[in-house]
Design a protein around this motif. Structure first.
Motif, PDB file in Angstrom:
ATOM      1  N   PRO A 101       0.827  -1.205   0.000  1.00  0.00           N
ATOM      2  CA  PRO A 101       0.000   0.000   0.000  1.00  0.00           C
ATOM      3  C   PRO A 101       0.866   1.261   0.000  1.00  0.00           C
ATOM      4  CG  PRO A 101      -0.802  -1.557   1.629  1.00  0.00           C
ATOM      5  CD  PRO A 101       0.520  -2.075   1.141  1.00  0.00           C
ATOM      6  N   GLY A 102       0.383   2.301  -0.673  1.00  0.00           N
ATOM      7  CA  GLY A 102       1.093   3.573  -0.692  1.00  0.00           C
ATOM      8  C   GLY A 102       2.142   3.697  -1.772  1.00  0.00           C
ATOM      9  N   THR A 103       2.382   2.630  -2.529  1.00  0.00           N
ATOM     10  CA  THR A 103       3.337   2.707  -3.631  1.00  0.00           C
ATOM     11  C   THR A 103       2.565   2.822  -4.944  1.00  0.00           C
ATOM     12  OG1 THR A 103       3.429   0.299  -3.940  1.00  0.00           O
ATOM     13  CG2 THR A 103       5.018   1.272  -2.406  1.00  0.00           C
ATOM     14  N   GLU A 104       3.249   3.333  -5.973  1.00  0.00           N
ATOM     15  CA  GLU A 104       2.603   3.480  -7.276  1.00  0.00           C
ATOM     16  C   GLU A 104       2.607   2.176  -8.065  1.00  0.00           C
ATOM     17  OE1 GLU A 104       3.926   6.837  -9.505  1.00  0.00           O
ATOM     18  OE2 GLU A 104       3.734   8.178  -7.799  1.00  0.00           O
ATOM     19  N   GLY A 105       3.339   1.221  -7.623  1.00  0.00           N
ATOM     20  CA  GLY A 105       3.418  -0.059  -8.328  1.00  0.00           C
ATOM     21  C   GLY A 105       4.751  -0.202  -9.039  1.00  0.00           C
TER      22      GLY A 105
END
Length: 159
Positions: free
Chosen positions: A131-135
């Motif tokens: 969670p919280g990352t752009e991928g």
């Protein structure tokens, strides 16, 4: 809980700067199915293409945790600044390491491990996004089949 193979990579920036805003991550997972369980080779390449600015972009000190199916056994780990440890958490086996990535630097971590996931029939893999990352970019290879994608949400694969 998931009936199949599992992967979740969790990065924790322990430095005071916000260098994780610039860090790019490419993940490659190679799976060799067998009746006794799979042998997986996970390579995570971290790259910081930006110059040190003395404010946001400084050293990226990362405590990395790799969650895999419970009962998995670490065979080898390369690239961590400290010895990689193995433990249990949340019903998964966790491999933990640490590294420092400097501005304009590249670091590669490699984990080889055996899972209790049987390789007969359909192979299923759940990859959960942090969670919280752009991928991040992923390449998954099972047998001779290969799939490339950007992990923007949790993803279930079948081979």
């Amino acid at each position: 809980d998931f009936d199949g193979d599992y992967l979740h990579i969790n990065d924790t920036n322990l430095a005071g700067a916000k260098s994780n805003l610039y860090v790019q991550e490419e993940v490659e997972l190679k799976v060799e199915p067998a009746k006794s369980g799979t042998t997986n080779t996970l390579t995570i390449k971290y790259k910081n293409p930006q110059k040190h600015d003395g404010w946001l972009n400084g050293p990226f000190r990362d405590w990395v945790r790799v969650y895999v199916p419970e009962g998995s056994e670490l065979i080898d780990a390369v690239g961590s600044d400290v010895p990689v440890t193995s433990s249990s958490d949340l019903g998964k086996t966790v491999f933990e390491g640490f590294f420092t990535l400097r501005a304009l630097g590249v670091i590669e971590l490699k984990f080889t491990y055996k899972t209790p996931v049987k390789g007969s029939g359909d192979y299923k893999l759940l990859i959960q996004k942090q969670p919280g990352t752009e991928g991040h970019g992923y390449t998954v290879e099972v047998g001779g089949d290969r799939e490339e994608f950007r992990l923007t949400t949790d993803k279930e694969l079948r081979f």
